[in-house]
Write a protein that holds these residues in place. Structure first.
Motif, PDB file in Angstrom:
ATOM      1  N   MET A  63     -16.567 -63.098 -12.002  1.00  0.00           N
ATOM      2  CA  MET A  63     -16.372 -64.328 -12.802  1.00  0.00           C
ATOM      3  C   MET A  63     -15.092 -65.008 -12.689  1.00  0.00           C
ATOM      4  O   MET A  63     -14.368 -64.167 -11.675  1.00  0.00           O
ATOM      5  N   ASN A  64     -15.417 -66.281 -13.497  1.00  0.00           N
ATOM      6  CA  ASN A  64     -14.446 -67.002 -12.982  1.00  0.00           C
ATOM      7  C   ASN A  64     -13.229 -66.886 -13.637  1.00  0.00           C
ATOM      8  O   ASN A  64     -12.955 -66.124 -14.756  1.00  0.00           O
TER       9      ASN A  64
ATOM     10  N   ILE B  69     -23.459 -71.540 -14.967  1.00  0.00           N
ATOM     11  CA  ILE B  69     -23.721 -70.436 -14.398  1.00  0.00           C
ATOM     12  C   ILE B  69     -25.003 -69.980 -13.520  1.00  0.00           C
ATOM     13  O   ILE B  69     -26.050 -70.623 -13.231  1.00  0.00           O
ATOM     14  N   TRP B  70     -24.804 -68.948 -12.444  1.00  0.00           N
ATOM     15  CA  TRP B  70     -25.262 -69.349 -11.342  1.00  0.00           C
ATOM     16  C   TRP B  70     -26.280 -68.151 -11.564  1.00  0.00           C
ATOM     17  O   TRP B  70     -25.719 -66.848 -11.919  1.00  0.00           O
TER      18      TRP B  70
ATOM     19  N   THR C 127     -29.690 -65.132  -9.903  1.00  0.00           N
ATOM     20  CA  THR C 127     -30.313 -64.196  -9.199  1.00  0.00           C
ATOM     21  C   THR C 127     -31.765 -65.159  -9.182  1.00  0.00           C
ATOM     22  O   THR C 127     -32.164 -64.707  -8.124  1.00  0.00           O
TER      23      THR C 127
ATOM     24  N   MET D 256     -29.267 -71.940 -10.615  1.00  0.00           N
ATOM     25  CA  MET D 256     -28.322 -72.367 -11.708  1.00  0.00           C
ATOM     26  C   MET D 256     -28.701 -73.403 -12.962  1.00  0.00           C
ATOM     27  O   MET D 256     -29.150 -74.001 -12.657  1.00  0.00           O
TER      28      MET D 256
ATOM     29  N   VAL E 227     -21.810 -62.375 -18.922  1.00  0.00           N
ATOM     30  CA  VAL E 227     -22.036 -61.478 -18.030  1.00  0.00           C
ATOM     31  C   VAL E 227     -22.211 -60.211 -17.545  1.00  0.00           C
ATOM     32  O   VAL E 227     -22.071 -60.165 -16.767  1.00  0.00           O
TER      33      VAL E 227
ATOM     34  N   ARG F 239     -24.902 -64.166 -11.878  1.00  0.00           N
ATOM     35  CA  ARG F 239     -23.899 -63.349 -10.244  1.00  0.00           C
ATOM     36  C   ARG F 239     -22.149 -64.612 -10.477  1.00  0.00           C
ATOM     37  O   ARG F 239     -21.978 -63.385 -10.617  1.00  0.00           O
ATOM     38  N   TYR F 240     -22.773 -65.247 -11.446  1.00  0.00           N
ATOM     39  CA  TYR F 240     -21.187 -65.529 -11.678  1.00  0.00           C
ATOM     40  C   TYR F 240     -21.092 -66.825 -12.730  1.00  0.00           C
ATOM     41  O   TYR F 240     -21.939 -67.372 -13.276  1.00  0.00           O
ATOM     42  N   VAL F 241     -20.287 -67.180 -13.539  1.00  0.00           N
ATOM     43  CA  VAL F 241     -19.729 -68.333 -14.633  1.00  0.00           C
ATOM     44  C   VAL F 241     -18.696 -68.259 -14.498  1.00  0.00           C
ATOM     45  O   VAL F 241     -17.483 -67.787 -13.867  1.00  0.00           O
ATOM     46  N   ALA F 242     -18.866 -70.259 -14.142  1.00  0.00           N
ATOM     47  CA  ALA F 242     -17.801 -70.598 -14.702  1.00  0.00           C
ATOM     48  C   ALA F 242     -17.402 -71.596 -15.346  1.00  0.00           C
ATOM     49  O   ALA F 242     -18.465 -72.080 -15.940  1.00  0.00           O
TER      50      ALA F 242
END
Length: 93
Positions: free
Chosen positions: A1-2, A36-37, A39, A65, A79, A85-88
């Motif tokens: 996570m960012n 939001i990325w 899976t 995404m 999260v 997978r990733y949040v920015a």
């Protein structure tokens, strides 16, 4: 996570009153504008996001995404989802 997302979650957890200047760049009216990325972008995954109150703004067809808004109180739950997978932050000019 960012780190910017992590700082919002930490601030809410600790009930710190004032948001950071960085937070002000992507949080408006209590909602974070985020990328939001995932899976996968299965209907089940999108349904999980919407159950949290995620407002889908853009869903690029060529990427796993999504872009949208979510109440900052829901970021910690977001999260934790296995499909995330990733949040920015989505920071505009």
């Amino acid at each position: 996570m960012n780190p910017s997302i992590a700082s919002v979650i930490e601030r809410l957890k600790n009930k710190t009153a004032s948001p950071s200047a960085d937070e002000a760049k992507f949080v408006r009216n209590g909602k974070a504008e985020i990328q939001i990325w995932l899976t996968d972008k299965s209907p089940e995954t999108i349904a999980q996001l919407k159950e949290l109150g995620f407002e889908l703004v853009l869903e690029p067809k060529t990427a796993t995404m999504v872009i949208g808004r979510l109440a900052i109180e829901k970021l910690a739950a977001l999260v934790e989802l296995k499909s995330v997978r990733y949040v920015a932050p989505m920071i505009g000019n």
